[in-house]
Design an enzyme around this catalytic site. Structure first.
Site, PDB file in Angstrom:
ATOM      1  N   GLY A  26       2.313  52.852   9.879  1.00 17.75           N
ATOM      2  CA  GLY A  26       2.553  53.491   8.580  1.00 17.75           C
ATOM      3  C   GLY A  26       2.175  52.521   7.477  1.00 17.75           C
ATOM      4  O   GLY A  26       1.448  51.549   7.715  1.00 17.75           O
ATOM      5  N   CYS A  27       2.676  52.780   6.283  1.00 13.51           N
ATOM      6  CA  CYS A  27       2.316  51.959   5.109  1.00 13.51           C
ATOM      7  C   CYS A  27       2.393  50.467   5.437  1.00 13.51           C
ATOM      8  O   CYS A  27       3.428  49.976   5.903  1.00 13.51           O
ATOM      9  CB  CYS A  27       3.254  52.293   3.955  1.00 13.51           C
ATOM     10  SG  CYS A  27       2.981  51.213   2.529  1.00 13.51           S
ATOM     11  N   PHE A  28       1.288  49.764   5.196  1.00 16.03           N
ATOM     12  CA  PHE A  28       1.237  48.355   5.638  1.00 16.03           C
ATOM     13  C   PHE A  28       2.114  47.420   4.819  1.00 16.03           C
ATOM     14  O   PHE A  28       2.350  46.292   5.225  1.00 16.03           O
ATOM     15  CB  PHE A  28      -0.200  47.851   5.777  1.00 16.03           C
ATOM     16  CG  PHE A  28      -1.132  48.059   4.607  1.00 16.03           C
ATOM     17  CD1 PHE A  28      -0.677  48.292   3.327  1.00 16.03           C
ATOM     18  CD2 PHE A  28      -2.516  48.000   4.824  1.00 16.03           C
ATOM     19  CE1 PHE A  28      -1.563  48.463   2.268  1.00 16.03           C
ATOM     20  CE2 PHE A  28      -3.409  48.178   3.776  1.00 16.03           C
ATOM     21  CZ  PHE A  28      -2.929  48.418   2.491  1.00 16.03           C
ATOM     22  N   TRP A  29       2.624  47.878   3.680  1.00 16.82           N
ATOM     23  CA  TRP A  29       3.535  47.011   2.906  1.00 16.82           C
ATOM     24  C   TRP A  29       4.788  46.685   3.737  1.00 16.82           C
ATOM     25  O   TRP A  29       5.188  45.542   3.855  1.00 16.82           O
ATOM     26  CB  TRP A  29       3.967  47.698   1.613  1.00 16.82           C
ATOM     27  CG  TRP A  29       2.872  47.963   0.622  1.00 16.82           C
ATOM     28  CD1 TRP A  29       1.628  47.404   0.596  1.00 16.82           C
ATOM     29  CD2 TRP A  29       2.925  48.866  -0.488  1.00 16.82           C
ATOM     30  NE1 TRP A  29       0.908  47.907  -0.453  1.00 16.82           N
ATOM     31  CE2 TRP A  29       1.680  48.808  -1.146  1.00 16.82           C
ATOM     32  CE3 TRP A  29       3.909  49.735  -0.998  1.00 16.82           C
ATOM     33  CZ2 TRP A  29       1.389  49.569  -2.282  1.00 16.82           C
ATOM     34  CZ3 TRP A  29       3.623  50.489  -2.128  1.00 16.82           C
ATOM     35  CH2 TRP A  29       2.380  50.399  -2.759  1.00 16.82           C
ATOM     36  N   HIS A  71       8.675  52.236   3.619  1.00 12.30           N
ATOM     37  CA  HIS A  71       8.953  53.448   4.387  1.00 12.30           C
ATOM     38  C   HIS A  71       9.890  53.181   5.555  1.00 12.30           C
ATOM     39  O   HIS A  71      10.431  54.109   6.144  1.00 12.30           O
ATOM     40  CB  HIS A  71       7.648  54.060   4.912  1.00 12.30           C
ATOM     41  CG  HIS A  71       7.014  53.261   6.017  1.00 12.30           C
ATOM     42  ND1 HIS A  71       6.449  52.029   5.813  1.00 12.30           N
ATOM     43  CD2 HIS A  71       6.884  53.512   7.345  1.00 12.30           C
ATOM     44  CE1 HIS A  71       5.980  51.581   6.968  1.00 12.30           C
ATOM     45  NE2 HIS A  71       6.231  52.451   7.906  1.00 12.30           N
TER      46      HIS A  71
END
Ligand code: SME
Length: 318
Positions: free
Chosen positions: A21-24, A165
């Site tokens: 999912g979101c790489f942050w 997320h």
């Protein structure tokens, strides 16, 4: 001058790629793993070269938001990284994690060394056995990795409290799990290990009651715990604890009043999770339940699958 063999660094530091999912959030998670040497968010396994965030965002390039994880395998194994990864994502979600949707948010593990494949496949099979269906996570050879723009690197360090997320509980469990592993070390006494575990869980997570029941003479008998006084003995199949033992599975109870046969050691307990603990049977190699980890909360609906997966890992450590 000290001369090291030219492959010295290569021998110690290995690389694997996780799309979760979101790489942050995924980068922030792996930055917290002891033994990880560096993390780089980027775009993997798409059809174009050096894509921009905006191009990947269209979902037309086929890239997955991915984090390159370089790790010292004398401190953390690939297997351990994969276990931690699977405990941080939703392995059933297809092209979606948290609130984010699109093929760029698919989950995957991409390897550059084919020798890594058997470990990845074994952990995939273990996860499949745990959740009872095939995870949506793809396991593929790495086919191109392009580091993301500078603004995406260390995003949650640069923007504390920014969008993530992942369930924030995951970060607390990760720290707790790693600290517990160090703390338990090679202490051989089971009661000492359980006592230390109950204390650390209670201190870090602030639950109402945290403790162990051990299988002794065909019953569950109270072991080390933190919290108010509790029942001494529970029969197999009785209450949440005896049911988890009988069914050999973790039981999450969102509202104890709705669980038939719940044993109310305290009227203040409103929700509960019970995780069986196993040892390997020497005679036939099968697993047998040797006790349970039981945690109670004063609020309804405290526990979910995130708690289940991390508490199962903690129980395995103990
Ligand atoms: N509620 C448990 C009994 C143990 S206490 O929660 C400490 C059960 O129903 O098995």
């Amino acid at each position: 001058m000290l001369c090291l063999p030219s492959n010295y660094i290569r021998v110690m530091v290995r690389t694997i790629y996780f799309a979760g999912g979101c790489f942050w959030g995924v980068e922030h998670f792996f930055k917290g793993v002891d033994g990880v040497v560096s993390t780089t968010p980027g775009y993997a396994n798409g059809s174009t070269e050096n894509p921009s965030y905006e191009q990947v965002y269209t979902d037309l390039t086929g890239h997955a938001e991915t984090v390159q994880v370089r790790f010292d395998d004398s401190r953390v194994s690939l297997r351990q990284l994969v276990k931690l990864f699977f405990a941080s994502i939703d392995p059933l979600a297809v092209n979606r994690q948290g609130h984010d949707e699109g093929t760029r948010y698919r989950t995957g593990i991409y390897y550059s060394d084919p020798a890594d494949l058997p470990v990845l496949q074994e952990e995939f099979a273990a996860l499949e056995a745990r959740i009872g269906t095939a995870p949506a996570t793809e396991i593929e050879p790495l086919a191109g990795f392009w580091p993301a723009e500078e603004r995406h690197r260390d995003y949650l360090d640069k923007n504390p409290g920014g969008y993530c997320h992942l369930d924030l509980k995951v970060f607390r469990y990760l720290r707790l799990y790693q600290d517990l592993a160090l703390m338990l070390g090679d202490e051989p006494d089971a009661v000492a290990r359980q006592a230390q575990t109950a204390a650390l869980l209670q201190e870090r997570m602030g639950f109402f009651w945290t403790g162990f029941y051990r299988v002794l003479d065909g019953q569950l008998v109270l072991g080390p715990f933190q919290g108010p006084p509790a029942c001494f003995r529970i029969a197999r199949g009785r209450g949440v604890c005896g049911t988890a033992w009988q069914q050999q599975r973790t039981i999450v109870v969102s509202d104890v009043e709705a669980f038939p046969g719940h044993i109310a050691c305290s009227s203040e307990s409103r929700s509960e999770i019970v995780v069986p603990m196993y040892s390997r049977n020497e005679a036939d190699g099968g697993l047998q339940v040797i006790g349970v980890l039981d945690i109670d909360s004063k609020s309804i609906g405290t526990f979910d699958d995130t708690d289940a997966v991390w508490l199962e890992m903690i129980a395995a450590l103990v």
